[in-house]
Design an enzyme around this catalytic site. Structure first.
Site, mmCIF file in Angstrom:
data_model
loop_
_atom_site.group_PDB
_atom_site.id
_atom_site.type_symbol
_atom_site.label_atom_id
_atom_site.label_comp_id
_atom_site.label_asym_id
_atom_site.label_seq_id
_atom_site.Cartn_x
_atom_site.Cartn_y
_atom_site.Cartn_z
ATOM 1 N N GLU A 28 0.090 -1.301 5.586
ATOM 2 C CA GLU A 28 1.153 -0.929 6.520
ATOM 3 C C GLU A 28 1.066 0.538 6.896
ATOM 4 O O GLU A 28 1.322 0.917 8.055
ATOM 5 C CB GLU A 28 2.522 -1.242 5.904
ATOM 6 C CG GLU A 28 3.707 -1.061 6.847
ATOM 7 C CD GLU A 28 4.308 0.349 6.850
ATOM 8 O OE1 GLU A 28 5.195 0.626 7.676
ATOM 9 O OE2 GLU A 28 3.880 1.185 6.020
ATOM 10 N N ASP A 80 0.821 -1.211 0.000
ATOM 11 C CA ASP A 80 0.000 0.000 0.000
ATOM 12 C C ASP A 80 0.853 1.258 0.000
ATOM 13 O O ASP A 80 2.044 1.230 0.334
ATOM 14 C CB ASP A 80 -0.938 0.013 1.206
ATOM 15 C CG ASP A 80 -0.194 0.095 2.537
ATOM 16 O OD1 ASP A 80 0.797 -0.646 2.710
ATOM 17 O OD2 ASP A 80 -0.609 0.896 3.398
#
Length: 411
Positions: free
Chosen positions: A174, A79
């Site tokens: 994350e 991400d």
């Protein structure tokens, strides 16, 4: 072997921005698109046990070709930060960089200025991947994915080079602190690992800030301002008073290295009610506690001024310094430093002023120091990464696996 630049550019084409406040993992469905592409690529280069889970974790292993060599793992996240758009990224490669300012966007005048980012001077003559000034780049952490995949492909193409199991894990979310919520360490397959996530060439981190979220609810008393004397309590002004009682130089804008801070991340309010949210951080455990105690002392004092219950503090610890989990396995740091020197780069131990998946994993039983990716200015429109850093760090990961094959010697 695919060039690191080509691989990196293919990854940043995926919009994988995570979104806070979502209950599901991953927080955004687009992350599955990159995950599926990575699974296909992993299978094509010879990785085995490739798996994409329901929560968008990717696992794969390049099986050992020699007995007796310990497994080692590498982890990066898919991400990108929600701080700025990660959609329709238009990267540009500035070849033979001249060491000066870079105009990112002619229409807006957005410019990457050396005055603000003087560290870029060291890359004069290199090639830099930059944004068009409207989005982030995504090198946090698609640069890390690039380097891990390049290392894996190198060993797949050179079966004559001895190695143990090379275990790979790519995580979602994350950037919003959810990357390890469903991470399956036994499925991952290694007992020792590294995150490859952020920082410029040569940096290694095995310690990070202890952090907590401090939420302060301020209760005022609204009344017609014409009749407010000795009755009206403006919650907005009360909240500002609290903020002004904190040390003005102990913010992220004024601190570096091992210095802690108070970071006001959200402030909302009306005359009747206000809320402040702080990220409270420090490397030292005692100083970390002292910061939380200071907030409580300020609230207690202001409650004495405005009345009991006017200021209510709730603190939730969100991150611990991974140093205490890494130190018993400090050879991991020594191997990484040796691998850096193997490729002609002098390593530098750097305190991590943010967090990685490795922090939580280290306390889940998977010691996991953090390695560089070559990235600069992450989470913003000035994000960039030198092409040569992508190449060099890929070489470093190859050298690191070789260190484990030699018995992990750091000499």
């Amino acid at each position: 072997m695919k060039k690191p630049l080509d691989r990196f550019l293919s990854y940043v084409a995926f919009d994988t921005q995570s979104q806070p406040g979502q209950e599901q993992v991953p927080s955004t469905p687009n992350q599955f698109q990159l995950a599926k592409a990575l699974c296909k690529e992993l299978s094509s280069i010879g990785a085995q046990n490739v798996e994409l889970t329901d929560h968008c974790h990717v696992y794969a292993t390049l099986p050992a070709n020699r007995e007796g060599i310990p497994a080692v793992g590498f982890i990066a996240h898919m991400d990108t930060s929600p701080a700025i758009s990660g959609k329709n990224i238009k990267p540009r490669v500035v070849e033979n960089y001249d060491g000066g300012d870079i105009l990112l966007n002619e229409e807006t005048g957005c410019t990457l200025r050396i005055e603000e980012f003087p560290e870029l001077k060291r890359y004069k003559g290199w090639s830099l991947v930059v944004t068009d000034g409207t989005t982030l780049l995504g090198s946090d952490d698609k640069a890390g994915i690039t380097e891990i995949m390049g290392m894996l492909e190198y060993y797949a193409e050179h079966p004559e080079l001895p190695h143990g199991d090379i275990c790979v894990g790519f995580t979602p979310d994350e950037e919003i602190g959810r990357g390890t919520d469903y991470f399956d360490i036994p499925r991952f397959g290694a007992k020792l690992a590294y995150t490859v996530d952020g920082a410029d060439l040569g940096k290694i981190s095995f310690e990070n800030l202890n952090s907590a979220e401090a939420r302060i609810q301020v209760t005022g008393s609204a009344i017609h301002p014409g009749r407010g004397k000795n009755k009206l309590k403006n919650a907005i002004l009360m909240a500002i008073e609290l903020q002004n009682m904190l040390p003005p130089a102990e913010t992220p804008s004024h601190t570096e290295g091992y210095e802690g801070f108070y970071h006001l991340t959200d402030f909302q309010g009306t005359v009747d009610s206000a809320t402040l949210v702080y990220k409270v951080s420090d490397f030292d455990q005692d100083k970390f506690q002292a910061r939380k105690d200071r907030l409580q002392a300020i609230c207690d004092y202001l409650n004495g001024v405005y009345g009991t219950g006017s200021f209510v503090l709730a603190v939730k610890d969100t991150m611990r310094n991974m140093r205490q989990a890494i130190e018993p396995h400090f050879e991991l740091v020594e191997y990484a430093m040796a691998a850096m020197r193997d490729i002609g780069v002098e390593p530098e131990l750097m305190p991590c002023r943010g967090g990685t998946d490795g922090v939580r994993l280290s306390f889940m039983g998977l010691p996991c120091p953090n390695l560089n990716t070559g990235s600069h200015n992450c989470h913003g429109r000035f994000e960039c990464v030198p092409v040569e850093s992508l190449e060099k760090i890929t070489e470093m990961l190859v050298a690191l696996v070789a260190r484990f094959a030699k018995g992990g010697t750091a000499q």
